[in-house]
Design a protein around this motif. Sequence first.
Motif, PDB file in Angstrom:
ATOM      1  N   PHE A  76      57.926  42.937  22.307  1.00 13.04           N
ATOM      2  CA  PHE A  76      58.273  44.350  22.439  1.00 13.04           C
ATOM      3  C   PHE A  76      57.970  45.091  21.147  1.00 13.04           C
ATOM      4  N   LEU A  77      57.391  46.279  21.298  1.00  9.89           N
ATOM      5  CA  LEU A  77      57.117  47.181  20.184  1.00  9.89           C
ATOM      6  C   LEU A  77      57.807  48.501  20.513  1.00  9.89           C
ATOM      7  N   ASP A  78      58.929  48.761  19.868  1.00  7.59           N
ATOM      8  CA  ASP A  78      59.751  49.942  20.153  1.00  7.59           C
ATOM      9  C   ASP A  78      59.468  50.997  19.095  1.00  7.59           C
ATOM     10  N   ILE A  79      58.636  51.989  19.447  1.00  3.79           N
ATOM     11  CA  ILE A  79      58.199  53.009  18.490  1.00  3.79           C
ATOM     12  C   ILE A  79      59.112  54.228  18.617  1.00  3.79           C
ATOM     13  N   GLY A  80      59.592  54.719  17.478  1.00  3.85           N
ATOM     14  CA  GLY A  80      60.574  55.792  17.500  1.00  3.85           C
ATOM     15  C   GLY A  80      61.920  55.249  17.923  1.00  3.85           C
ATOM     16  N   SER A  81      62.248  54.073  17.412  1.00  2.30           N
ATOM     17  CA  SER A  81      63.445  53.346  17.866  1.00  2.30           C
ATOM     18  C   SER A  81      64.745  54.028  17.488  1.00  2.30           C
TER      19      SER A  81
END
Length: 269
Positions: A76-81
Amino acid sequence: MEQRPDWLAEGVDLDKPSAARCYDFYLGGAHNFAADRELGKKVLEVVPNVKEVALNNRAFLRRAVRYCLDQGVRQFLDIGSGIPTAGNVHEIAHAVDPDARVVYVDNEPVAVAHSRSILEGVENATIVQADLLDVPDVLEAPETQRMLDFSQPVAVMMVALVHFVPDSAQPSEVVRQYYDKLAPGSYLGFSHVTGEDFPEGVEGLVKLYENSTNPVTLRTRAQVAELVSDFELVEPGVVYVPEWHPDSPEDVGERPEESIVYGCVGRKV
């Protein structure tokens, strides 16, 4: 002038509200400052259900992550986490598979500082300080390269994020750059504020955010669909977030449009 916390990096402007810290305020968090709370209270005047909006969006994130896990994705790559709160991606993923790998990305120093604190000692999860628009900075960061294998499916989360990207920054092209780097079988979880069916308060929200570090651009359902058009959308497509794979019919409510956020999940074929 608010007293500056010892842990806060130099250069963070406490007098100008940020989207991440306002979102933390809506969710009932403690990692926000006077300027953020002042803006948040003004937003509550024009969008009285904004705290419910934030909670609906977090619930969508959790369901999107669970869906990707059900499809076998373990990266998982959570951008703007944002600033960490209950139900983070790594907590959801590790409950299913402790070996699942998660990279958080944010450009907000407070969010990054608290993420590092929470992730200390947590295996298979890390944080990168970078901006969505700086695609190489996100994808080629040492932490990203160490944690994720882009020859295998990755689920990218861009939740409540791209409405902070103006049209001038070509958000469709930005999303496409991430798409191009992903292996087939990867997913995109995406949500975006709209004023399409509930314009009165949302237009006031946009005006209030004009002087923050993160001005808002509203987009229609068709425009949101265009942003993610490289991906094959999972049914039911672009819908209000309570309508996307709800845990129960009661979660949708009678007026899902009052969530003012569209959500969708797409797959790279």
